[in-house]
Design a protein around this motif. Structure first.
Motif, mmCIF file in Angstrom:
data_model
loop_
_atom_site.group_PDB
_atom_site.id
_atom_site.type_symbol
_atom_site.label_atom_id
_atom_site.label_comp_id
_atom_site.label_asym_id
_atom_site.label_seq_id
_atom_site.Cartn_x
_atom_site.Cartn_y
_atom_site.Cartn_z
ATOM 1 N N TYR A 25 0.709 -1.238 -0.036
ATOM 2 C CA TYR A 25 -0.111 0.288 0.086
ATOM 3 C C TYR A 25 0.946 1.283 -0.069
ATOM 4 N N LYS A 26 1.955 1.265 0.837
ATOM 5 C CA LYS A 26 2.556 2.425 0.909
ATOM 6 C C LYS A 26 3.605 2.564 -0.374
ATOM 7 N N PHE A 27 4.006 1.418 -1.082
ATOM 8 C CA PHE A 27 4.719 1.572 -2.258
ATOM 9 C C PHE A 27 3.690 2.159 -3.283
ATOM 10 N N MET A 28 2.737 1.613 -3.290
ATOM 11 C CA MET A 28 1.756 2.235 -4.392
ATOM 12 C C MET A 28 1.326 3.653 -4.165
ATOM 13 N N LYS A 29 1.345 4.092 -3.162
ATOM 14 C CA LYS A 29 1.038 5.697 -2.487
ATOM 15 C C LYS A 29 2.254 6.491 -2.925
ATOM 16 N N LYS A 30 3.372 5.939 -2.644
ATOM 17 C CA LYS A 30 4.625 6.787 -2.854
ATOM 18 C C LYS A 30 4.781 6.871 -4.714
ATOM 19 N N HIS A 31 4.446 5.788 -5.105
ATOM 20 C CA HIS A 31 4.680 5.775 -6.695
ATOM 21 C C HIS A 31 3.225 5.923 -7.400
ATOM 22 N N SER A 32 2.597 7.011 -7.457
ATOM 23 C CA SER A 32 1.308 7.234 -7.733
ATOM 24 C C SER A 32 0.944 6.954 -9.298
ATOM 25 N N ASN A 33 2.258 7.186 -9.937
ATOM 26 C CA ASN A 33 2.217 6.749 -11.425
ATOM 27 C C ASN A 33 2.021 5.531 -11.997
ATOM 28 N N LEU A 34 2.101 4.382 -11.038
ATOM 29 C CA LEU A 34 1.863 3.291 -11.327
ATOM 30 C C LEU A 34 0.573 2.720 -11.191
ATOM 31 N N SER A 35 0.231 1.727 -12.269
ATOM 32 C CA SER A 35 -1.009 1.129 -12.302
ATOM 33 C C SER A 35 -1.199 -0.007 -11.356
ATOM 34 N N MET A 36 0.067 -0.683 -11.580
ATOM 35 C CA MET A 36 0.151 -1.939 -10.793
ATOM 36 C C MET A 36 1.674 -2.260 -10.498
ATOM 37 N N SER A 37 1.775 -2.908 -9.248
ATOM 38 C CA SER A 37 3.110 -3.315 -8.948
ATOM 39 C C SER A 37 3.004 -4.933 -8.430
ATOM 40 N N ALA A 38 4.075 -5.500 -8.065
ATOM 41 C CA ALA A 38 4.089 -6.740 -7.513
ATOM 42 C C ALA A 38 5.403 -6.771 -6.720
ATOM 43 N N CYS A 39 5.232 -7.647 -5.484
ATOM 44 C CA CYS A 39 6.362 -8.009 -4.641
ATOM 45 C C CYS A 39 7.193 -8.975 -5.165
ATOM 46 N N LYS A 40 8.143 -9.388 -4.578
ATOM 47 C CA LYS A 40 9.135 -10.478 -5.051
ATOM 48 C C LYS A 40 8.640 -11.599 -4.111
ATOM 49 N N PHE A 41 8.967 -12.804 -4.101
ATOM 50 C CA PHE A 41 8.394 -13.924 -3.394
ATOM 51 C C PHE A 41 9.540 -15.018 -3.315
ATOM 52 N N TYR A 42 9.318 -15.991 -2.370
ATOM 53 C CA TYR A 42 10.054 -17.168 -2.258
ATOM 54 C C TYR A 42 9.494 -18.264 -2.675
ATOM 55 N N TRP A 43 9.913 -19.471 -3.489
ATOM 56 C CA TRP A 43 9.259 -20.581 -3.616
ATOM 57 C C TRP A 43 9.005 -21.396 -2.203
ATOM 58 N N TYR A 44 7.898 -21.909 -2.320
ATOM 59 C CA TYR A 44 7.504 -22.708 -1.023
ATOM 60 C C TYR A 44 7.198 -24.062 -1.470
ATOM 61 N N ILE A 45 8.307 -25.225 -1.338
ATOM 62 C CA ILE A 45 8.217 -26.526 -1.940
ATOM 63 C C ILE A 45 8.298 -27.521 -0.847
ATOM 64 N N ASP A 46 7.360 -28.268 -0.797
ATOM 65 C CA ASP A 46 7.152 -29.312 0.375
ATOM 66 C C ASP A 46 7.581 -28.765 1.752
ATOM 67 N N GLY A 47 7.094 -27.770 2.038
ATOM 68 C CA GLY A 47 7.368 -27.053 3.452
ATOM 69 C C GLY A 47 8.526 -26.125 3.441
ATOM 70 N N GLU A 48 9.453 -26.231 2.569
ATOM 71 C CA GLU A 48 10.891 -25.377 2.670
ATOM 72 C C GLU A 48 10.819 -24.239 1.712
ATOM 73 N N ILE A 49 11.454 -23.356 2.143
ATOM 74 C CA ILE A 49 11.395 -21.770 1.618
ATOM 75 C C ILE A 49 12.691 -21.893 0.826
ATOM 76 N N VAL A 50 12.313 -21.474 -0.243
ATOM 77 C CA VAL A 50 13.573 -21.501 -1.218
ATOM 78 C C VAL A 50 13.718 -20.224 -1.960
ATOM 79 N N THR A 51 14.936 -19.728 -2.048
ATOM 80 C CA THR A 51 15.010 -18.179 -2.899
ATOM 81 C C THR A 51 15.223 -18.616 -4.356
ATOM 82 N N ASN A 52 14.125 -17.933 -4.991
ATOM 83 C CA ASN A 52 14.330 -18.079 -6.503
ATOM 84 C C ASN A 52 15.100 -16.913 -7.208
ATOM 85 N N PRO A 53 15.488 -17.119 -8.271
ATOM 86 C CA PRO A 53 16.410 -16.277 -8.958
ATOM 87 C C PRO A 53 15.465 -15.034 -9.434
ATOM 88 N N MET A 54 14.958 -14.256 -8.766
ATOM 89 C CA MET A 54 14.095 -13.121 -9.224
ATOM 90 C C MET A 54 14.893 -12.089 -10.099
#
Length: 313
Positions: free
Chosen positions: A81-110
């Protein structure tokens, strides 16, 4: 979701004609939390139409997406919410994420570059935006909607259509989602349908921003780049050159962002064991040096932040 640090939201849950006790469980939760709005489909209308129903019901300034099997960081809504309010020129944004595989959190090459110009250029070759990680302006979502005929590529179709309609999209740096990977996912079981829909999306996108793709170019873009099922370095070299040459004429994408998008494609080929040294050098020594510096600092940032981030899930 109900534990979010950002409290002022409505949770629109769409039950798409479930046959187990999901609806009863949702209704029990709604009795104790007035922020919940439960929509029950009398018949199964599938994901795309359900998403549109949720968009129609939304009353807030922004709409954040999440799938039933993924996990949100407790401060996701606050940060986005804060990101979108700060960058009011954006129509959409997305955060980055971790993979969640069989209960294990894995860093993906974003993706490393997160600005709008880089996202636009990446869309020529891949889908750099994780669908359950997005937040978009409600007025834009209500205007654009999802096209229901794209049954497994509705997100890529919407992103490219947004870009064609001059909507700006960017990526937020922090990882705020656990994206679950399992064998029953739509994306794991519909590769042929995805290929057909990808061809339709890219045919329209390329024709609008650069040039009309031939059938052979469409096949290679889908099989040789997007899915990487049939990599061919000679075809890739020729295709990237055509894209760069046409862009110099039209100036649709910034030169730097297109070099970056090409770099990412070549990096995928390199991870397949294909020698792309010559093609990388064609991007320019100064560009490669800058990219190395950016990635070095980004990887350091990731290592520092990982421990602090994981405790927030």
């Amino acid at each position: 979701i109900l534990r979010q640090t950002f409290k002022n939201f409505e949770l629109i849950v769409i039950d798409d004609c479930s046959t187990d006790s999901s609806l009863n469980i949702l209704q029990d939760y709604a009795k104790s939390d007035e922020r919940m709005k439960i929509l029950h489909n009398e018949k199964n209308i599938r994901l795309q139409a359900s998403l549109n129903r949720g968009i129609d019901a939304a009353c807030g300034e922004f709409i954040a997406r999440v799938d039933a099997d993924d996990v949100m960081r407790v401060d996701r809504l606050e940060k986005q919410y804060k990101f979108m309010k700060k960058h009011s020129n954006l129509s959409m944004s997305a955060c980055k994420f971790y993979w969640y595989i069989d209960g294990e959190i894995v860093t993906n090459p974003m993706i490393q570059r997160l600005d709008s110009a880089s996202v636009n250029a990446r869309l020529l070759f891949s889908n750099p935006i994780c669908h359950p990680c997005v937040i978009m302006k409600t007025e834009v979502a209500k205007k654009m909607k999802y096209l229901v005929e794209f049954t497994c590529s509705e997100d890529l179709e919407l992103w490219t259509r947004m870009v064609l309609n001059k909507n700006k999209i960017a990526i937020q740096r922090e990882r705020m989602m656990l994206y679950r990977i399992h064998k029953n996912q739509i994306t794991q079981n519909s590769s042929e349908a995805q290929a057909v829909q990808h061809r339709k999306i890219m045919s329209k996108f390329y024709k609008s921003v650069l040039f009309e793709l031939s059938n052979d170019e469409l096949d290679f873009l889908t099989r040789g780049i997007y899915f990487l099922e049939e990599p061919d370095l000679n075809k890739l070299t020729a295709f990237l050159k055509k894209v760069q040459d046409k862009n110099r004429e039209l100036n649709t994408f910034t030169s730097n962002s297109l070099k970056y998008a090409s770099f990412e494609v070549l990096s995928q080929y390199r991870r397949k064991g294909i020698n792309v040294t010559k093609q990388l050098l064609n991007l320019g020594v100064w560009f490669l040096a800058l990219e190395f510096i950016i990635r070095t600092f980004e990887n350091l940032y990731e290592r520092i932040m990982r421990k602090n981030t994981l405790v927030k899930f």
